[in-house]
Structure formats: structure tokens, C-alpha cells
Scaffold this active site. Structure first.
Site, short mmCIF file in Angstrom:
data_model
loop_
_atom_site.label_atom_id
_atom_site.label_comp_id
_atom_site.label_asym_id
_atom_site.label_seq_id
_atom_site.Cartn_x
_atom_site.Cartn_y
_atom_site.Cartn_z
N ASP A 154 4.40 3.76 11.62
CA ASP A 154 3.19 3.14 11.83
C ASP A 154 1.85 3.54 13.00
OD1 ASP A 154 1.27 1.37 10.88
OD2 ASP A 154 2.29 0.06 10.29
N ASP A 210 -5.00 -0.08 4.79
CA ASP A 210 -4.29 -1.86 3.71
C ASP A 210 -4.75 -2.08 2.37
OD1 ASP A 210 -2.66 -1.36 6.16
OD2 ASP A 210 -2.05 -2.93 6.39
C1 GLA Z 1 0.22 -1.80 9.32
C2 GLA Z 1 0.71 -0.98 8.21
C3 GLA Z 1 1.02 -1.71 6.97
C4 GLA Z 1 2.95 -2.23 7.00
C5 GLA Z 1 2.35 -2.86 8.39
C6 GLA Z 1 3.87 -3.43 8.56
O1 GLA Z 1 -0.72 -2.75 8.83
O2 GLA Z 1 -0.49 0.11 8.05
O3 GLA Z 1 1.45 -0.41 5.61
O4 GLA Z 1 3.47 -1.41 7.30
O5 GLA Z 1 1.66 -2.79 9.02
O6 GLA Z 1 2.86 -4.35 9.82
#
Ligand code: GLA
Length: 395
Positions: A154, A210
Site C-alpha cells: 500500500d 478504494d
Molecule cells: C488502503 C487500500 C485498501 C486497504 C486499506 C487497508 O485504503 O487501498 O485496499 O488495503 O488501505 O488499510
């Protein structure tokens, strides 16, 4: 000997020299078709993740038809880790994972499945757990020792000015040195246009923010509904291919925020994108409708088509759209998508999808399983609101 080149040869050479990452792919031999599996985040987020959930998920995947349909990876997202020990080794949360990560990986492998884990290129993950910066080689080695097969990295809490391409290159190199084949999933949400540079670095890269469990919604912080993601994915098709995929995020099918039609459309469109199919629901406790969607083998075959072409939009008339994806057998997958509030008829002409008008083709509806033969010129069908009709066309 002096080599002489014509003007057109010179411009071709110049073009080749300037060619950036485009067309090149990470040569770790992995993810030749888009990865399939499950990821914990969409349903269990930080609070709900522990080894019991992961074991139950592996049990379910191995026995409910998903493994037979191609689902393979069981991926733990954020919140499995706490800090580092005195030697700098990453430490798993002892309360949530009392048996340790190695035991969990062994359990998952014992079911004939593969195991994935999550980290972050910055100091802390998005949920403020320990990140990998400065420990890339040590962490990669640790993952390999545990038996990790898939790593998602990430992009939260990075340092000011931290460069995404070089950070992900560092982890790619660390994984390559680790001695274990590990699929590498880049997750910087499309913020630095990874499709332009990530081909030789990762097997997949998040192309968008997301996903949210909704059909049409947009959050200020970058969260997207399904239709927002569709619009962002269109145009990225030339960057994807075997071993290197655009990733529009994990599936929301079965999480409760959308209707059955919307979930069908969501799943169909991810297949049109050659997207990773990572279920994001509780697969040990699914309704028949959810199961029917996730296990539609005709749709999965479109996603997993070995040619690895990402589909794109070929026609848009208001809310009514036609998307097409070229297949290895010379056929096309076509999604007739209705984004509007009422049912409508949508038509695809053979000329919309790169065929001469005169050809005659067989058409299989991948949800109703209806077959039509010798279809000439075009195909028209009623499509429900927020729904899709997905067909496979074979001349
Ligand atoms: C980010 C990523 C998500 C998930 C969260 C976890 O938002 O894009 O897919 O992995 O972090 O905290």
C-alpha cells in the site's frame, strides 16, 4: 562498416529508444492470467481480521466450488502486524494470530490454496500498523520464509517526496531476492499513473481509489462506486496483459450495498477488464445469489481468457453502453450495460466490435445461458436498470 538507415528506419529506432515501460512486463512468470482469490479488507477491515476468519475462509474456498472455479489466493489485508522485534523482524499480532503466520500459510497450502499478505511502502500502513520502509529486504525474506505467495503493498504514510516507482522497484527487487515466487500487487490507487511505469515492476497495480459497496457514489477522499470505476478504467486497456494487470480493486459482491443486478454487472465488468477477481465478502457464509455470481464459470472464463486483453467501451448513448473484449479464439465478450433508471433495449452491431457486417456468429448469453446461432449483423436485447447482459460472440 558504416550502417546507413533511411529516415523511416531512424524514426522507428528513435521511437524504440524512447519507449518507456509500455509493453514490457515483470518477468517473474506469475499472474499470466489475472489473480483470483479473496482479500479480507472489504468485509472484515481492521477490526474483524484474525486467524479464525482466515482459516474459515480457506475451508470455504476449498469446499464451496470456488477453488474448482479458479479462486486460489487467500490474502490478509491490513492489521495482521504489530511492530518489529529487536532484530527488526516484522511481528504478527499475537492476539489475532496466536498460531503465527507460518502456521496459517501451512494451513492454507494444505488446502491446495495460496497465501497472500499486505504491507505498506511508507512508515505505517493505512490503519497505522508497521510499514516496510527501510526493511524491504528483511520483510521480503520473512514473507518467503513464512510461505507467502502474494504481496500487496500500500501507499499510506509515505515520506514527503517519496517516489512511487523507485519505492515499488525496491520491493520488487527484494521479492526477487527472497528465493520464493511472490505475486506483487502495487496499491497506490492510480495516484501516480502506475499504468505508465508499473508494468516491469508489479503483476498488478491498483488503477483507482478504494471501491465502495455502491453502484454510483463518490467520496471526497477518493472512494468510488462501480460506475465511477468503469469510467476510470476505460482508456487503460493498452497497459494490461499477461503478468501485468490494471486492478480496479477487490469485489464487493455479497457485501449487501447493491442489488443482485448491480452485483452481476459489477462482476461482469471486472471480467471484461481482465481484473483480478478477489472476492471481498464473507465466503464462508454466502447467499445462493452471491454464490451464483462468484461461481459463474462462463464469466470467469472471460476474465481468465489467455489472450489477456482488457475490454473497452465501444459505444455510449446516454446511460446505455456497449463494451467489448477480444478473446483468444477470435471471439468477443460483449457487455451491454444499462446505467440508467429504467430497463432499455441495447444493440450491438458486429461492426461495433470489429467484425464485418455480413458475418454470421453464434451468441451465448453468459448469465441466462441462452444460445443463438447464425446471428447476422447485430444483437439486441432488453437490459434491466443498473444491469448488464453479457454475451460471448463467436463468428
Ligand atoms: C488502503 C487500500 C485498501 C486497504 C486499506 C487497508 O485504503 O487501498 O485496499 O488495503 O488501505 O488499510
Amino acid at each position: 562498416m558504416r550502417l546507413r538507415f533511411s529516415a523511416s528506419q531512424m524514426s522507428l529506432i528513435a521511437l524504440l529508444m524512447m519507449a518507456p515501460a509500455f509493453g514490457r512486463a515483470l518477468d517473474n512468470g506469475l499472474a499470466r492470467t489475472p489473480p483470483m482469490g479473496w482479500n479480507s479488507w472489504n468485509k472484515f477491515a481492521c477490526k474483524g481480521i484474525n486467524e479464525k476468519v482466515v482459516r474459515e475462509t480457506a475451508d470455504a474456498m476449498a469446499s464451496n466450488g470456488m477453488k474448482d472455479a479458479g479462486y486460489q489466493f487467500v490474502v490478509i489485508d491490513d492489521c495482521w502486524q504489530t511492530g518489529r522485534d529487536a532484530a527488526g523482524n516484522i511481528v504478527a499480532d499475537p492476539e489475532r494470530f496466536p498460531s503465527g503466520i507460518k502456521a496459517l500459510a501451512d494451513y492454507i497450502h494444505g488446502k491446495g490454496l495460496k497465501f497472500g499478505i499486505y504491507t505498506d511502502a511508507g512508515t505505517m500502513t493505512c490503519a497505522k500498523r508497521m510499514g516496510s520502509i527501510g526493511h524491504e529486504y528483511q520483510d521480503a525474506k520473512q514473507y518467503a520464509n513464512w510461505g507467502v505467495d502474494y504481496l500487496k503493498e500500500d501507499w499510506c504514510n509515505t515520506l514527503p517526496g517519496q517516489n512511487s516507482e523507485s519505492s515499488y522497484t525496491l520491493m520488487r527487487n527484494a521479492l526477487a531476492e527472497s528465493g520464493r515466487p511472490i505475486v506483487f500487487s502495487i496499491c497506490e490507487w492510480g495516484s501516480t499513473k502506475p499504468w505508465l511505469w508499473a508494468g516491469p515492476i508489479g503483476n498488478l497495480w491498483r488503477s483507482t481509489g478504494d471501491i465502495q459497496d455502491c453502484w454510483d457514489c463518490k467520496k471526497d477522499w477518493g472512494g468510488n462506486g462501480v460506475v465511477q470505476i468503469l469510467d476510470l478504467m476505460n482508456g487503460l486497456e493498452s497497459y494490461a496483459g499477461p503478468g501485468h494487470w490494471n486492478d480496479p480493486d477487490m469485489l464487493e459482491v455479497g457485501n449487501g450495498g447493491m442489488t443482485k443486478e448491480e452485483y452481476r454487472a459489477h462482476f461482469s465488468m471486472w471480467a471484461m477488464f481482465s481484473a483480478p477477481l478477489l472476492a471481498g465478502n464473507d465466503i464462508s457464509n454466502m447467499t445462493a445469489d452471491t454464490k451464483e455470481i462468484l461461481l459463474n464459470k462462463d464469466v470467469i472464463a472471460i476474465d481468465q481468457d489467455p489472450l489477456g486483453r482488457q475490454g473497452h467501451r465501444v459505444k455510449k448513448t446516454g446511460d446505455l453502453e456497449v463494451w467489448s473484449k477480444q478473446l483468444q479464439d477470435g471471439g468477443r465478450a460483449v457487455a451491454l450495460l444499462n446505467r440508467g433508471p429504467a430497463a432499455a433495449t441495447i444493440s450491438v452491431a458486429w461492426t461495433d466490435i470489429g467484425y464485418p457486417d455480413a458475418i454470421s456468429a453464434s451468441v451465448r448469453d453468459l448469465w441466462t445461458k441462452k444460445e443463438s446461432s447464425a446471428v447476422k449483423g447485430n444483437y439486441s436485447v432488453d437490459v434491466p436498470s443498473h444491469g448488464v447482459v453479457m454475451i460471448r460472440v463467436k463468428p
